[in-house]
Write an enzyme that holds these catalytic residues in place. Structure first.
Site, PDB file in Angstrom:
ATOM      1  N   LEU A 189       0.366 -16.399  15.820  1.00 15.67           N
ATOM      2  CA  LEU A 189      -0.564 -15.269  15.964  1.00 15.67           C
ATOM      3  C   LEU A 189      -2.005 -15.766  15.990  1.00 15.67           C
ATOM      4  CD1 LEU A 189       1.061 -13.078  13.171  1.00 15.67           C
ATOM      5  CD2 LEU A 189       1.359 -12.797  15.647  1.00 15.67           C
TER       6      LEU A 189
ATOM      7  N   ASP B 161       3.656 -19.819  12.445  1.00 18.40           N
ATOM      8  CA  ASP B 161       2.467 -19.760  11.585  1.00 18.40           C
ATOM      9  C   ASP B 161       2.709 -20.373  10.201  1.00 18.40           C
ATOM     10  OD1 ASP B 161       0.330 -18.415  13.092  1.00 18.40           O
ATOM     11  OD2 ASP B 161       1.787 -16.785  13.250  1.00 18.40           O
TER      12      ASP B 161
ATOM     13  N   GLU C 128      -0.541 -20.930   2.470  1.00 18.41           N
ATOM     14  CA  GLU C 128      -1.273 -20.144   1.464  1.00 18.41           C
ATOM     15  C   GLU C 128      -0.854 -18.679   1.456  1.00 18.41           C
ATOM     16  OE1 GLU C 128      -5.736 -19.768   0.164  1.00 18.41           O
ATOM     17  OE2 GLU C 128      -5.528 -18.945   2.164  1.00 18.41           O
ATOM     18  N   ASP C 129      -0.452 -18.178   2.617  1.00 14.39           N
ATOM     19  CA  ASP C 129      -0.165 -16.745   2.704  1.00 14.39           C
ATOM     20  C   ASP C 129       1.126 -16.344   2.007  1.00 14.39           C
ATOM     21  OD1 ASP C 129      -2.484 -16.001   4.124  1.00 14.39           O
ATOM     22  OD2 ASP C 129      -1.656 -16.941   5.916  1.00 14.39           O
TER      23      ASP C 129
ATOM     24  N   ARG D  65       6.078 -13.279  10.145  1.00 12.72           N
ATOM     25  CA  ARG D  65       5.856 -14.277   9.095  1.00 12.72           C
ATOM     26  C   ARG D  65       6.673 -14.019   7.830  1.00 12.72           C
ATOM     27  NH1 ARG D  65       0.027 -16.321   8.032  1.00 12.72           N
ATOM     28  NH2 ARG D  65       1.410 -17.917   7.175  1.00 12.72           N
TER      29      ARG D  65
ATOM     30  N   ARG E 194      -3.456  -7.104   7.072  1.00 10.75           N
ATOM     31  CA  ARG E 194      -2.252  -7.803   6.591  1.00 10.75           C
ATOM     32  C   ARG E 194      -1.843  -7.367   5.180  1.00 10.75           C
ATOM     33  NH1 ARG E 194      -1.423 -12.550   9.533  1.00 10.75           N
ATOM     34  NH2 ARG E 194      -1.986 -12.074  11.685  1.00 10.75           N
TER      35      ARG E 194
ATOM     36  N   HIS F 299      -8.704 -12.399   7.075  1.00 10.95           N
ATOM     37  CA  HIS F 299      -8.423 -12.275   5.646  1.00 10.95           C
ATOM     38  C   HIS F 299      -9.727 -12.258   4.846  1.00 10.95           C
ATOM     39  CE1 HIS F 299      -4.396 -14.341   6.651  1.00 10.95           C
ATOM     40  NE2 HIS F 299      -4.080 -13.166   6.161  1.00 10.95           N
TER      41      HIS F 299
ATOM     42  N   CYS G 221      -5.994 -21.961   3.931  1.00  9.78           N
ATOM     43  CA  CYS G 221      -4.678 -21.514   4.415  1.00  9.78           C
ATOM     44  C   CYS G 221      -3.625 -22.620   4.405  1.00  9.78           C
ATOM     45  CB  CYS G 221      -4.741 -21.031   5.858  1.00  9.78           C
ATOM     46  SG  CYS G 221      -6.214 -20.181   6.305  1.00  9.78           S
TER      47      CYS G 221
HETATM   48  C1  CIR Z   1      -1.871 -15.605  11.168  1.00  8.07           C
HETATM   49  O1  CIR Z   1      -2.399 -14.859  12.012  1.00  8.07           O
HETATM   50  O2  CIR Z   1      -1.174 -15.167  10.272  1.00  8.07           O
HETATM   51  C2  CIR Z   1      -2.094 -17.097  11.296  1.00  8.07           C
HETATM   52  N1  CIR Z   1      -2.233 -17.448  12.673  1.00  8.07           N
HETATM   53  C3  CIR Z   1      -3.329 -17.520  10.519  1.00  8.07           C
HETATM   54  C4  CIR Z   1      -3.208 -17.350   9.042  1.00  8.07           C
HETATM   55  C5  CIR Z   1      -4.394 -17.844   8.307  1.00  8.07           C
HETATM   56  N2  CIR Z   1      -4.166 -17.836   6.911  1.00  8.07           N
HETATM   57  C6  CIR Z   1      -5.095 -17.650   5.991  1.00  8.07           C
HETATM   58  O3  CIR Z   1      -6.245 -17.359   6.305  1.00  8.07           O
HETATM   59  N3  CIR Z   1      -4.727 -17.718   4.727  1.00  8.07           N
END
Ligand code: CIR
Length: 256
Positions: A18, A60, A65-66, A85, A131, A164, A251
């Site tokens: 994404l 992704d 971190e997510d 995700r 998100r 984020h 991240c």
């Molecule tokens: C996303 O859109 O979920 C990933 N391409 C990027 C996530 C970045 N994560 C973060 O800032 N903790």
């Protein structure tokens, strides 16, 4: 102080992940080299790394971190906001349970991305974004409160250019926050000292304190100067391929 981190390199399908930015497709080989430099930097700061194998089902998944919120008093496994995700937590959760005895899980209909959660000592800023929804934010708040932390909700749905909360905010310790212009006047941050970035260096707001160093994205000289002027020792890392996929320094790891 952190002593450990979990990382995961980008997989072969990284470019199909994404993104909201229009910077072109990432180059996998460069991304892998940048990821390795990031890992070596964490190690040079004293962290021992758990390196997960690339997850080819989730493009992704390098943005580990997510998938979790790790604190000194317990952990929370998230439920990522992007449906593509969600499965990423399956691989990370057992590892978190190996390291933490106090583990909670965000449940449907809640969604939380770790990138929306900014730890600031005893307080947590919880971003509500495209998100992280309000259900998820409130579940997380209850868990954090049970760990003894305070929290506040920061609605960033009206702030353009950040995916984020931590795309525009970093906590450096003490009362110091790095903030993009769009977040500066929010009353939730009024008790803090603001380190304001040049508006053309917004991407650099996602900097990362690792013990006595601050990791910053390379190519943002005003930010580097400002942090060094304030006495921080910075390490600049090339993040170009991750920036193309909306990712930043924080991240790419789960630190604890
Ligand atoms: C996303 O859109 O979920 C990933 N391409 C990027 C996530 C970045 N994560 C973060 O800032 N903790």
């Amino acid at each position: 102080m952190f002593s450990k981190a979990i990382v995961r390199p980008p997989g072969a399908n990284f470019a199909t992940g994404l993104t909201t930015v229009d910077l072109g497709a990432p180059d996998l080989e460069r991304a892998l080299n940048q990821h390795e430099a990031y890992c070596q930097t964490l190690e040079s700061c004293g962290l021992s790394l758990t390196r997960l194998a690339a997850d080819e089902e989730h493009p992704d998944s390098t943005f580990v971190e997510d998938t979790a919120i790790l604190t000194a008093r317990g952990a929370v496994i998230t439920r990522p906001g992007a449906p593509s995700r969600r499965g990423e937590t399956n691989h990370v959760a057992p590892l978190i349970r190996d390291h933490f005895s106090n583990v909670h899980v965000i449940e449907e209909p809640g969604t939380v991305d770790g990138g929306d959660i900014c730890e600031a000592g005893e307080h947590f800023f919880i971003g509500i974004s495209l998100r992280t929804n309000e259900h998820g934010a409130r579940q997380l708040a209850v868990f954090l409160e049970s760990f003894g932390y305070s929290w506040s909700l920061i609605d960033i749905r009206g702030v353009s250019n950040i995916l984020h909360l931590k795309s525009g905010l970093a906590y450096l310790g003490g009362k110091q926050l790095v903030l993009i212009e769009a977040l500066r006047r929010r009353q939730e941050f009024s008790g803090y000292e603001h380190i304001c970035l040049d508006s053309n260096e917004d991407y650099a707001a996602n900097c990362l304190v690792i013990n006595d160093k601050v990791l910053i994205a390379d190519g943002f000289p005003a930010t580097k100067r400002e942090l060094e002027h304030r006495g921080y020792q910075t390490i600049a890392l090339d993040m170009s391929e991750f920036q193309k996929m909306d990712g930043g320094l924080s991240c790419l790891s789960l630190r604890f």
